[in-house]
Scaffold this motif. Structure first.
Motif, PDB file in Angstrom:
ATOM      1  N   HIS A  69      30.602  65.916  32.595  1.00 44.74           N
ATOM      2  CA  HIS A  69      29.757  66.536  31.837  1.00 44.74           C
ATOM      3  C   HIS A  69      28.893  65.549  30.979  1.00 44.74           C
ATOM      4  O   HIS A  69      27.585  65.834  30.841  1.00 44.74           O
ATOM      5  CB  HIS A  69      30.566  67.598  30.660  1.00 44.74           C
ATOM      6  N   GLU A  73      24.860  64.881  30.950  1.00 49.44           N
ATOM      7  CA  GLU A  73      24.023  65.058  29.565  1.00 49.44           C
ATOM      8  C   GLU A  73      23.243  63.709  29.708  1.00 49.44           C
ATOM      9  O   GLU A  73      21.940  63.809  29.307  1.00 49.44           O
ATOM     10  CB  GLU A  73      24.754  65.314  28.443  1.00 49.44           C
ATOM     11  N   THR A  96      39.035  74.449  24.055  1.00 51.19           N
ATOM     12  CA  THR A  96      37.566  74.859  23.601  1.00 51.19           C
ATOM     13  C   THR A  96      36.377  74.294  24.509  1.00 51.19           C
ATOM     14  O   THR A  96      35.320  74.510  24.093  1.00 51.19           O
ATOM     15  CB  THR A  96      37.282  74.732  22.086  1.00 51.19           C
ATOM     16  N   LEU A  97      37.021  73.831  25.546  1.00 49.09           N
ATOM     17  CA  LEU A  97      35.871  73.230  26.615  1.00 49.09           C
ATOM     18  C   LEU A  97      34.911  74.196  27.304  1.00 49.09           C
ATOM     19  O   LEU A  97      34.029  74.075  27.801  1.00 49.09           O
ATOM     20  CB  LEU A  97      36.580  72.249  27.673  1.00 49.09           C
ATOM     21  N   GLN A  99      33.682  76.479  25.725  1.00 49.35           N
ATOM     22  CA  GLN A  99      32.344  76.467  24.936  1.00 49.35           C
ATOM     23  C   GLN A  99      31.440  75.589  25.214  1.00 49.35           C
ATOM     24  O   GLN A  99      30.025  75.675  24.716  1.00 49.35           O
ATOM     25  CB  GLN A  99      32.979  76.821  23.526  1.00 49.35           C
ATOM     26  N   THR A 100      31.959  74.362  25.739  1.00 51.13           N
ATOM     27  CA  THR A 100      30.921  73.248  25.877  1.00 51.13           C
ATOM     28  C   THR A 100      30.306  73.137  27.154  1.00 51.13           C
ATOM     29  O   THR A 100      29.124  72.878  27.609  1.00 51.13           O
ATOM     30  CB  THR A 100      31.755  71.952  25.604  1.00 51.13           C
TER      31      THR A 100
END
Length: 113
Positions: A69, A73, A96-97, A99-100
Motif C-alpha cells: 500500500h 502511494e 483498522t486497516l 479504513q486505510t
C-alpha cells in the motif's frame, strides 16, 4: 511447502494486474505473496489482489499489505483488495486497516476503482 499452502495466480489486463490468492497467508507463505505483488507492481498498472479464497491470514500478511500500500502511494500505483472476508476481514478491522486500504466487494468494482 509454500505452494501447498498458498497459490497466487497473476493475470495482466489492459487496466490492471489481477492477483488471485487461495489458501493461507502466514510466515511460511508471506514471501510468495510479497514476490507476486512485487512482480505485479513492476507492470506499472493498478494491482488488484483478490483475497476471496484466502482461508487464513496471519499478521505477517497485514505487513505485506501495508508494505505494498505504501509502495503504491509512493509510486502512484494503487493496491486494491477484493472481497476480504473471514480471517482477512477480521484482521483488517482489528488493525483498522479496513479504513486505510482500498476494499472492494467484487473484481469488477476493483478494476474500475
Amino acid at each position: 511447502m509454500d505452494e501447498a499452502l498458498l497459490k497466487v495466480e497473476s493475470e495482466q489486463r489492459s487496466n490492471a494486474v489481477v492477483l488471485r490468492a487461495e489458501g493461507e497467508v502466514d510466515s511460511y507463505t508471506a514471501d510468495l505473496l510479497r514476490d507476486k505483488l512485487s512482480e505485479a507492481f513492476g507492470a506499472g498498472l493498478p494491482v488488484v489482489l483478490d483475497l476471496s479464497d484466502v482461508e487464513f491470514f496471519a499478521s505477517v500478511g497485514l505487513s505485506v499489505l501495508v508494505e505494498f500500500h505504501l509502495r503504491g502511494e509512493d509510486s502512484g500505483i494503487p493496491l486494491r483488495l477484493v472481497s476480504p472476508r473471514g480471517s482477512v476481514l477480521r484482521a483488517l478491522k482489528a488493525t483498522t486497516l479496513n479504513q486505510t486500504l482500498e476494499l472492494y466487494l467484487d473484481l469488477d468494482a476493483a478494476l474500475h476503482g
